[in-house]
Design a protein around this motif. Structure first.
Motif, short mmCIF file in Angstrom:
data_model
loop_
_atom_site.label_atom_id
_atom_site.label_comp_id
_atom_site.label_asym_id
_atom_site.label_seq_id
_atom_site.Cartn_x
_atom_site.Cartn_y
_atom_site.Cartn_z
N SER A 1 -9.15 16.14 -0.67
CA SER A 1 -8.71 16.21 0.72
C SER A 1 -8.48 14.79 1.22
O SER A 1 -9.05 13.82 0.71
CB SER A 1 -9.75 16.94 1.57
OG SER A 1 -10.96 16.23 1.57
N ARG A 2 -7.64 14.65 2.23
CA ARG A 2 -7.29 13.32 2.76
C ARG A 2 -8.52 12.55 3.24
O ARG A 2 -8.58 11.33 3.14
CB ARG A 2 -6.29 13.44 3.90
CG ARG A 2 -4.89 13.78 3.46
CD ARG A 2 -3.97 13.88 4.67
NE ARG A 2 -3.71 12.57 5.25
CZ ARG A 2 -2.66 11.81 4.96
NH1 ARG A 2 -1.76 12.23 4.09
NH2 ARG A 2 -2.49 10.66 5.54
N ASP A 3 -9.52 13.26 3.77
CA ASP A 3 -10.70 12.56 4.29
C ASP A 3 -11.53 11.91 3.19
O ASP A 3 -12.41 11.10 3.46
CB ASP A 3 -11.55 13.46 5.18
CG ASP A 3 -12.20 14.60 4.43
OD1 ASP A 3 -11.75 14.94 3.31
OD2 ASP A 3 -13.16 15.17 4.96
N THR A 4 -11.22 12.21 1.93
CA THR A 4 -11.90 11.55 0.82
C THR A 4 -11.60 10.05 0.83
O THR A 4 -12.43 9.25 0.39
CB THR A 4 -11.50 12.19 -0.53
OG1 THR A 4 -11.76 13.59 -0.46
CG2 THR A 4 -12.28 11.59 -1.68
N LEU A 5 -10.45 9.66 1.37
CA LEU A 5 -10.13 8.23 1.50
C LEU A 5 -11.21 7.50 2.29
O LEU A 5 -11.65 6.42 1.91
CB LEU A 5 -8.78 8.03 2.18
CG LEU A 5 -7.55 8.20 1.31
CD1 LEU A 5 -6.30 8.26 2.16
CD2 LEU A 5 -7.48 7.06 0.30
N ARG B 1 -4.22 4.50 -3.08
CA ARG B 1 -4.45 4.31 -1.65
C ARG B 1 -5.79 3.65 -1.35
O ARG B 1 -5.91 2.84 -0.44
CB ARG B 1 -4.37 5.67 -0.97
CG ARG B 1 -4.39 5.62 0.51
CD ARG B 1 -3.06 5.06 1.06
NE ARG B 1 -3.25 4.69 2.43
CZ ARG B 1 -3.12 5.51 3.46
NH1 ARG B 1 -2.78 6.77 3.24
NH2 ARG B 1 -3.35 5.09 4.67
N SER B 2 -6.82 3.98 -2.14
CA SER B 2 -8.17 3.45 -1.86
C SER B 2 -8.44 2.14 -2.57
O SER B 2 -9.35 1.40 -2.19
CB SER B 2 -9.23 4.48 -2.30
OG SER B 2 -9.25 4.60 -3.71
N GLY B 3 -7.69 1.85 -3.63
CA GLY B 3 -7.95 0.65 -4.41
C GLY B 3 -9.03 0.85 -5.47
O GLY B 3 -9.35 -0.06 -6.21
N ALA B 4 -9.59 2.04 -5.55
CA ALA B 4 -10.61 2.34 -6.55
C ALA B 4 -9.92 2.84 -7.82
O ALA B 4 -8.96 3.61 -7.75
CB ALA B 4 -11.57 3.41 -6.03
N ARG C 1 -14.34 8.50 2.75
CA ARG C 1 -15.58 8.51 1.97
C ARG C 1 -15.57 7.43 0.91
O ARG C 1 -16.57 6.74 0.71
CB ARG C 1 -15.80 9.88 1.32
CG ARG C 1 -16.20 10.96 2.32
CD ARG C 1 -16.40 12.30 1.63
NE ARG C 1 -17.66 12.38 0.93
CZ ARG C 1 -18.79 12.81 1.46
NH1 ARG C 1 -18.83 13.17 2.73
NH2 ARG C 1 -19.88 12.88 0.74
N VAL C 2 -14.44 7.27 0.22
CA VAL C 2 -14.35 6.23 -0.81
C VAL C 2 -14.48 4.85 -0.16
O VAL C 2 -15.17 3.97 -0.69
CB VAL C 2 -13.04 6.37 -1.62
CG1 VAL C 2 -12.83 5.17 -2.53
CG2 VAL C 2 -13.06 7.66 -2.44
N MET D 1 0.85 -1.18 0.00
CA MET D 1 0.00 0.00 0.00
C MET D 1 0.89 1.23 0.00
O MET D 1 1.88 1.30 0.70
CB MET D 1 -0.91 -0.01 1.22
CG MET D 1 -1.77 1.21 1.29
SD MET D 1 -3.31 1.09 2.20
CE MET D 1 -3.90 -0.50 1.85
N HIS D 2 0.51 2.21 -0.79
CA HIS D 2 1.28 3.44 -0.89
C HIS D 2 1.07 4.29 0.36
O HIS D 2 -0.05 4.49 0.80
CB HIS D 2 0.86 4.24 -2.11
CG HIS D 2 1.08 3.52 -3.40
ND1 HIS D 2 2.22 2.84 -3.68
CD2 HIS D 2 0.30 3.36 -4.49
CE1 HIS D 2 2.15 2.31 -4.88
NE2 HIS D 2 0.98 2.60 -5.39
#
Length: 152
Positions: free
Chosen positions: A49-53, A19-22, A55-56, A1-2
């Motif tokens: 923004s970092r918090d999008t991780l 980072r999310s795998g999407a 959410r995804v 994982m990055h």
């Protein structure tokens, strides 16, 4: 994982994807549907923004259990100031979604149990087809595959 250094507060679409795998295309799709948002740099590049991780991750977890994107969008829209979902948010929403998932499971079990009834037919023209006519709601008025052909 990055790993993303702590000092970085915004992610490129590539970083978010890694980072999310999407897939990048999925992230663009989520954004087009209003599930996530980004800002644009002067060079018109997306920055998340970092918090999008989180959410995804929330979106992908909900999708894995079969929640439609429209319902996910509604759930995210109900969060104050579109904040990132928390563990408590997930617990609440999963309880709300549970009855819908239970109903889908019942429907899928019924479909599975009656699937062999249609194998011999091939064209869904049984008088009472459990796949195209569940609970035989049209059985009194019409039979066969006419419904699939637009019949009345």
């Amino acid at each position: 994982m990055h790993r993303i250094p702590e000092k970085i507060h915004e992610l490129t679409v590539g970083q978010l994807s890694a980072r999310s795998g999407a897939a990048v295309s999925a992230l663009h799709f989520y954004e087009s549907k209003g599930l996530i948002s980004s800002r644009r740099t002067p060079g018109n590049q997306r920055r998340y923004s970092r918090d999008t991780l989180r959410r995804v991750a929330f979106i992908r977890a909900a999708q894995r259990v079969g929640i439609p994107l429209a319902m996910i969008r509604e759930a995210l829209a109900e969060l104050p100031e579109e904040r990132t979902p928390t563990r408590d948010d997930w617990a609440h929403l999963s309880e709300v979604w549970r009855s819908e998932l239970d109903e889908r499971i019942r429907q899928l079990n019924r479909l599975r149990d009656h699937l062999t009834d249609c194998i011999g037919c091939g064209c869904l023209s049984l008088d009472s087809c459990v796949l195209s006519n569940p609970d035989d709601v049209f059985g009194e008025r019409i039979t066969g595959s006419s419904l699939l052909q637009g019949g009345r």
